[in-house]
Design a protein around this motif. Structure first.
Motif, PDB file in Angstrom:
ATOM      1  N   LEU A  31       2.931 -78.568  -0.310  1.00  0.00           N
ATOM      2  CA  LEU A  31       3.451 -79.902  -0.592  1.00  0.00           C
ATOM      3  C   LEU A  31       3.687 -80.616   0.727  1.00  0.00           C
ATOM      4  O   LEU A  31       4.320 -80.059   1.631  1.00  0.00           O
ATOM      5  N   TYR A  32       3.165 -81.838   0.829  1.00  0.00           N
ATOM      6  CA  TYR A  32       3.249 -82.603   2.064  1.00  0.00           C
ATOM      7  C   TYR A  32       3.818 -83.991   1.810  1.00  0.00           C
ATOM      8  O   TYR A  32       3.588 -84.571   0.747  1.00  0.00           O
ATOM      9  N   LEU A  33       4.489 -84.523   2.823  1.00  0.00           N
ATOM     10  CA  LEU A  33       4.918 -85.911   2.851  1.00  0.00           C
ATOM     11  C   LEU A  33       3.965 -86.640   3.777  1.00  0.00           C
ATOM     12  O   LEU A  33       3.750 -86.211   4.916  1.00  0.00           O
ATOM     13  N   LYS A  34       3.396 -87.718   3.280  1.00  0.00           N
ATOM     14  CA  LYS A  34       2.445 -88.496   4.077  1.00  0.00           C
ATOM     15  C   LYS A  34       3.222 -89.507   4.907  1.00  0.00           C
ATOM     16  O   LYS A  34       4.117 -90.182   4.413  1.00  0.00           O
ATOM     17  N   SER A  35       2.865 -89.611   6.173  1.00  0.00           N
ATOM     18  CA  SER A  35       3.474 -90.620   7.038  1.00  0.00           C
ATOM     19  C   SER A  35       2.398 -91.211   7.931  1.00  0.00           C
ATOM     20  O   SER A  35       1.375 -90.597   8.186  1.00  0.00           O
ATOM     21  N   ARG A  36       2.650 -92.406   8.373  1.00  0.00           N
ATOM     22  CA  ARG A  36       1.709 -93.054   9.290  1.00  0.00           C
ATOM     23  C   ARG A  36       2.138 -92.750  10.713  1.00  0.00           C
ATOM     24  O   ARG A  36       3.318 -92.778  11.029  1.00  0.00           O
ATOM     25  N   ASP A  37       1.177 -92.451  11.540  1.00  0.00           N
ATOM     26  CA  ASP A  37       1.458 -92.269  12.959  1.00  0.00           C
ATOM     27  C   ASP A  37       1.530 -93.657  13.583  1.00  0.00           C
ATOM     28  O   ASP A  37       0.592 -94.449  13.441  1.00  0.00           O
ATOM     29  N   HIS A  38       2.618 -93.951  14.208  1.00  0.00           N
ATOM     30  CA  HIS A  38       2.783 -95.267  14.810  1.00  0.00           C
ATOM     31  C   HIS A  38       2.360 -95.201  16.277  1.00  0.00           C
ATOM     32  O   HIS A  38       2.988 -94.538  17.082  1.00  0.00           O
ATOM     33  N   LEU A  48      -7.938-102.132  11.863  1.00  0.00           N
ATOM     34  CA  LEU A  48      -6.838-101.488  12.574  1.00  0.00           C
ATOM     35  C   LEU A  48      -5.883-100.851  11.575  1.00  0.00           C
ATOM     36  O   LEU A  48      -5.037-101.508  11.010  1.00  0.00           O
ATOM     37  N   GLN A  49      -6.060 -99.559  11.338  1.00  0.00           N
ATOM     38  CA  GLN A  49      -5.168 -98.815  10.458  1.00  0.00           C
ATOM     39  C   GLN A  49      -4.698 -97.579  11.198  1.00  0.00           C
ATOM     40  O   GLN A  49      -5.529 -96.791  11.657  1.00  0.00           O
ATOM     41  N   PRO A  50      -3.385 -97.446  11.301  1.00  0.00           N
ATOM     42  CA  PRO A  50      -2.896 -96.241  11.973  1.00  0.00           C
ATOM     43  C   PRO A  50      -3.317 -94.998  11.200  1.00  0.00           C
ATOM     44  O   PRO A  50      -3.395 -95.028   9.976  1.00  0.00           O
ATOM     45  N   PRO A  51      -3.628 -93.911  11.905  1.00  0.00           N
ATOM     46  CA  PRO A  51      -3.986 -92.678  11.206  1.00  0.00           C
ATOM     47  C   PRO A  51      -2.785 -92.123  10.443  1.00  0.00           C
ATOM     48  O   PRO A  51      -1.643 -92.392  10.793  1.00  0.00           O
ATOM     49  N   CYS A  52      -3.069 -91.375   9.402  1.00  0.00           N
ATOM     50  CA  CYS A  52      -2.007 -90.761   8.603  1.00  0.00           C
ATOM     51  C   CYS A  52      -1.817 -89.322   9.033  1.00  0.00           C
ATOM     52  O   CYS A  52      -2.750 -88.667   9.473  1.00  0.00           O
ATOM     53  N   SER A  53      -0.607 -88.862   8.876  1.00  0.00           N
ATOM     54  CA  SER A  53      -0.341 -87.450   9.111  1.00  0.00           C
ATOM     55  C   SER A  53       0.450 -86.927   7.927  1.00  0.00           C
ATOM     56  O   SER A  53       1.046 -87.690   7.167  1.00  0.00           O
ATOM     57  N   PHE A  54       0.434 -85.629   7.756  1.00  0.00           N
ATOM     58  CA  PHE A  54       1.134 -84.993   6.651  1.00  0.00           C
ATOM     59  C   PHE A  54       2.087 -83.945   7.216  1.00  0.00           C
ATOM     60  O   PHE A  54       1.709 -83.155   8.073  1.00  0.00           O
ATOM     61  N   THR A  55       3.305 -83.963   6.715  1.00  0.00           N
ATOM     62  CA  THR A  55       4.312 -82.985   7.101  1.00  0.00           C
ATOM     63  C   THR A  55       4.566 -82.082   5.912  1.00  0.00           C
ATOM     64  O   THR A  55       4.879 -82.571   4.816  1.00  0.00           O
ATOM     65  N   GLN A  56       4.419 -80.777   6.095  1.00  0.00           N
ATOM     66  CA  GLN A  56       4.619 -79.844   4.991  1.00  0.00           C
ATOM     67  C   GLN A  56       6.104 -79.761   4.668  1.00  0.00           C
ATOM     68  O   GLN A  56       6.946 -79.574   5.543  1.00  0.00           O
ATOM     69  N   ILE A  57       6.422 -79.921   3.360  1.00  0.00           N
ATOM     70  CA  ILE A  57       7.821 -79.897   2.924  1.00  0.00           C
ATOM     71  C   ILE A  57       8.048 -78.927   1.764  1.00  0.00           C
ATOM     72  O   ILE A  57       9.164 -78.838   1.251  1.00  0.00           O
ATOM     73  N   GLY A  58       7.009 -78.218   1.350  1.00  0.00           N
ATOM     74  CA  GLY A  58       7.182 -77.270   0.259  1.00  0.00           C
ATOM     75  C   GLY A  58       5.922 -76.473   0.021  1.00  0.00           C
ATOM     76  O   GLY A  58       4.893 -76.705   0.659  1.00  0.00           O
ATOM     77  N   VAL A  68      11.851 -78.236   0.507  1.00  0.00           N
ATOM     78  CA  VAL A  68      12.953 -78.304   1.467  1.00  0.00           C
ATOM     79  C   VAL A  68      14.097 -79.117   0.858  1.00  0.00           C
ATOM     80  O   VAL A  68      13.864 -80.044   0.078  1.00  0.00           O
ATOM     81  N   PRO A  69      15.342 -78.758   1.191  1.00  0.00           N
ATOM     82  CA  PRO A  69      16.502 -79.382   0.546  1.00  0.00           C
ATOM     83  C   PRO A  69      16.529 -80.907   0.576  1.00  0.00           C
ATOM     84  O   PRO A  69      16.906 -81.544  -0.411  1.00  0.00           O
ATOM     85  N   GLU A  70      16.103 -81.520   1.665  1.00  0.00           N
ATOM     86  CA  GLU A  70      16.186 -82.987   1.747  1.00  0.00           C
ATOM     87  C   GLU A  70      15.228 -83.710   0.791  1.00  0.00           C
ATOM     88  O   GLU A  70      15.350 -84.915   0.588  1.00  0.00           O
ATOM     89  N   HIS A  71      14.297 -82.979   0.197  1.00  0.00           N
ATOM     90  CA  HIS A  71      13.371 -83.594  -0.768  1.00  0.00           C
ATOM     91  C   HIS A  71      13.550 -83.038  -2.179  1.00  0.00           C
ATOM     92  O   HIS A  71      12.748 -83.338  -3.068  1.00  0.00           O
ATOM     93  N   GLN A  72      14.573 -82.251  -2.397  1.00  0.00           N
ATOM     94  CA  GLN A  72      14.843 -81.742  -3.741  1.00  0.00           C
ATOM     95  C   GLN A  72      15.470 -82.844  -4.581  1.00  0.00           C
ATOM     96  O   GLN A  72      16.038 -83.803  -4.062  1.00  0.00           O
ATOM     97  N   GLY A  73      15.348 -82.712  -5.895  1.00  0.00           N
ATOM     98  CA  GLY A  73      15.928 -83.693  -6.807  1.00  0.00           C
ATOM     99  C   GLY A  73      15.075 -84.931  -7.023  1.00  0.00           C
ATOM    100  O   GLY A  73      15.526 -85.906  -7.609  1.00  0.00           O
TER     101      GLY A  73
END
Length: 178
Positions: free
Chosen positions: A55-62, A77-87, A107-112
């Motif tokens: 499980l990943y959270l998608k974020s844009r690299d600024h 001009l589109q910033p590349p995306c990155s993914f952070t694993q959260i589960g 991970v707890p901060e993304h539960q619920g």
């Protein structure tokens, strides 16, 4: 098994579940299994012998504006995306008749947020695509909400347990078990 991806939008956040092994964060998994720390070789063996739904959270690299315009003036001009694993959810399986579900967490901060439920729906889609699958087995915390969660999402049945903190559950194939 061919890699699969699913996407889920929640407000302004985009989440992805993927079975693509190349995306897996070994650091995330090492942190998740921090006690005891697994050697890199053992981690590789574990992952090579599993179907991992990460499980990943998608974020844009600024990037600074100068970097964006210097790349290719003709390209949008589109910033590349990155993914952070959260589960993750891990299936130990032969991809034919049996799957053991383990290491399911967010991970707890993304539960619920419904992400665990969505990830288990992705697991069900993967196991439903295994044509000869006879059983999905797993152990779960013996708590009413946890048992209900798996009974509803995986059509799982709890096996006889007396006062244990963990229960053994499985999803049966009605054609095999009738």
């Amino acid at each position: 098994m061919e890699s699969k991806e699913w996407y889920y939008r929640l407000g302004d956040q985009t989440f992805m579940v993927s079975t693509e092994p190349q995306l897996v964060s070994h650091d995330f998994i090492q942190t998740s299994f921090s006690d005891p720390v697994m050697s890199s070789e053992n981690l590789r063996i574990m992952l090579d012998n599993s179907c991992l739904l990460s499980l990943y959270l998608k974020s844009r690299d600024h990037l600074p504006p100068s970097k964006l315009t210097a790349e290719s003036p003709a390209a949008p001009l589109q910033p590349p995306c990155s993914f952070t694993q959260i589960g993750m959810a891990r299936l130990v399986t032969d991809y034919m008749t049996l799957a053991f579900l383990t290491d399911v967490f967010v991970v707890p901060e993304h539960q619920g947020k419904g992400l665990g439920k969505w990830m288990i729906q992705c697991v069900k889609e993967v196991t439903d695509a295994m044509p000869g699958l006879r059983r999905v087995m797993f152990m779960a915390k013996n708590a009413p909400q946890t048992v209900k969660f798996y009974e509803e999402l995986l059509d799982a049945k709890m096996h006889d347990q007396e006062r244990g903190k963990v229960v053994f559950m499985s999803r049966r194939d009605p054609e095999v078990d009738s």
